[in-house]
Design an enzyme around this catalytic site. Structure first.
Site, mmCIF file in Angstrom:
data_model
loop_
_atom_site.group_PDB
_atom_site.id
_atom_site.type_symbol
_atom_site.label_atom_id
_atom_site.label_comp_id
_atom_site.label_asym_id
_atom_site.label_seq_id
_atom_site.Cartn_x
_atom_site.Cartn_y
_atom_site.Cartn_z
ATOM 1 C CB SER A 261 -0.948 -0.032 1.198
ATOM 2 O OG SER A 261 -2.099 0.723 0.953
ATOM 3 C CE LYS B 234 -14.948 21.644 7.148
ATOM 4 N NZ LYS B 234 -13.561 21.823 6.697
#
Length: 339
Positions: free
Chosen positions: A167, A219
């Protein structure tokens, strides 16, 4: 009454004196600790270390006369090497990166890379031993950017993976000109994951209201305590996909021959499988590679040591205590995305 007043005054004065003494001791300790506080680059010459191993072991297998001849030969070699200029020789600079979820080692990595770049030239080589299962996007993105500084200077970069570089660890590794991997080391895992626990139903069950006020439609897409709406969840997944696309594009830039449809599934592979898929270039341990290089070149291991001062440690303890009593932990849980 006067006696009680005198006792109270005496107790207050005693407390003030003790407080002043403690304060003075703390200040002195902080100053002393800060004076001894050093951040420094440590250097180890591995080619000499390997040579010492060879000499020591060889000496144990020789007769007394043969050991005398060996000592004489070593003295002559040392004298010869001291007179020989090494300015034109290729140098190998070694850096170790041991990654955690937060990519905390990036702070040391940036200093180590900076130190190496002060003297390394395109005829040299930088070897980075990466060990990491991955972690936060921004941390490993910065770590990869630090390694790109080496590539931008046209200095050959080799990554060695002995255990795991998956990863975010692979994001770093793919910046190299060459990736070496141990037979059973884990590489790949080109994917993105986010973990967001949600306690909304628990709060609702106990009639606890949670209100959050934001400006901007997205948001907050999902949160720890608020209700996760289909629209917010869809946007959150879209953001994960965008991150995955960035990850794949980054890998493709440095390893264009990879079949991303095959390897960018989030799966990981062991070394022998990884080389067949083009994720790495050679099955070899870092020890074997460095030992071979030491026969002809200097190997300079560079390590940045950060020593926290007493005041830094004290500040850190206070900061953690304050953090535990705030919502910052909740915010951190909500925003973590992992490579």
């Amino acid at each position: 009454m006067n006696a009680l007043e005198h006792i109270g005054i005496f107790a207050a004065q005693t407390f003030l004196i003790l407080f002043a003494i403690i304060a003075v001791i703390l200040v002195i300790a902080m100053v002393a600790a800060k004076a001894g506080h050093k951040n420094e680059i440590q250097v180890e010459l591995l080619h000499k270390k390997y040579k010492n191993f060879k000499t020591l072991l060889k000496a144990q297998t020789l007769t007394k006369n043969e050991r005398k001849e060996l000592r004489k030969k070593l003295k002559e070699e040392k004298k010869s090497s001291e007179n020989k200029s090494r300015d034109q020789e290729k140098k190998i600079f070694l850096i170790d990166f041991e990654g955690d979820v937060k990519a905390s080692a990036v702070e040391n990595l940036r200093e180590e890379v900076t130190a190496v770049l002060t003297i390394a030239t395109p005829k040299d080589e930088v070897v980075v031993r990466v060990e990491s299962p991955g972690g936060v996007v921004h941390g490993y993105g910065l770590a990869a950017s630090q390694l790109l500084r080496i590539r931008e200077k046209q200095i050959p970069l080799t990554i060695c993976v002995d255990k795991v570089a998956a990863s975010g660890g692979y994001l770093m590794s793919c910046t190299a000109n060459k990736i070496l991997c141990a037979p059973f080391a884990i590489v790949g895992s080109i994917g993105v994951v986010a973990q967001v626990p949600n306690l909304h139903r628990v709060l609702k069950k106990h009639d606890v209201d949670f209100k959050e006020y934001t400006a901007g439609e997205y948001k907050r897409t999902v949160s720890l305590l608020g209700e996760i709406t289909p629209k917010g969840e869809e946007k959150f997944k879209e953001q994960l996909e965008d991150t995955h696309v960035l990850f794949k594009n980054f890998v493709h830039k440095f390893r264009p021959n990879l079949n991303l449809n095959e390897v960018a599934t989030g799966e990981y592979w062991y070394g022998e499988q990884a080389i067949a898929k083009g994720l790495v270039d050679e099955i070899r341990t870092s020890d074997d590679y460095l030992l071979d290089l030491s026969q002809q070149h200097q190997i300079v291991k560079v390590k940045y040591e950060h020593h926290e001062s007493f005041s830094d440690k004290l500040t850190g303890i206070i900061g953690k205590a304050l953090k535990k009593g705030s919502l910052s932990i909740l915010e951190e849980l909500e925003t973590r995305r992992f490579l």
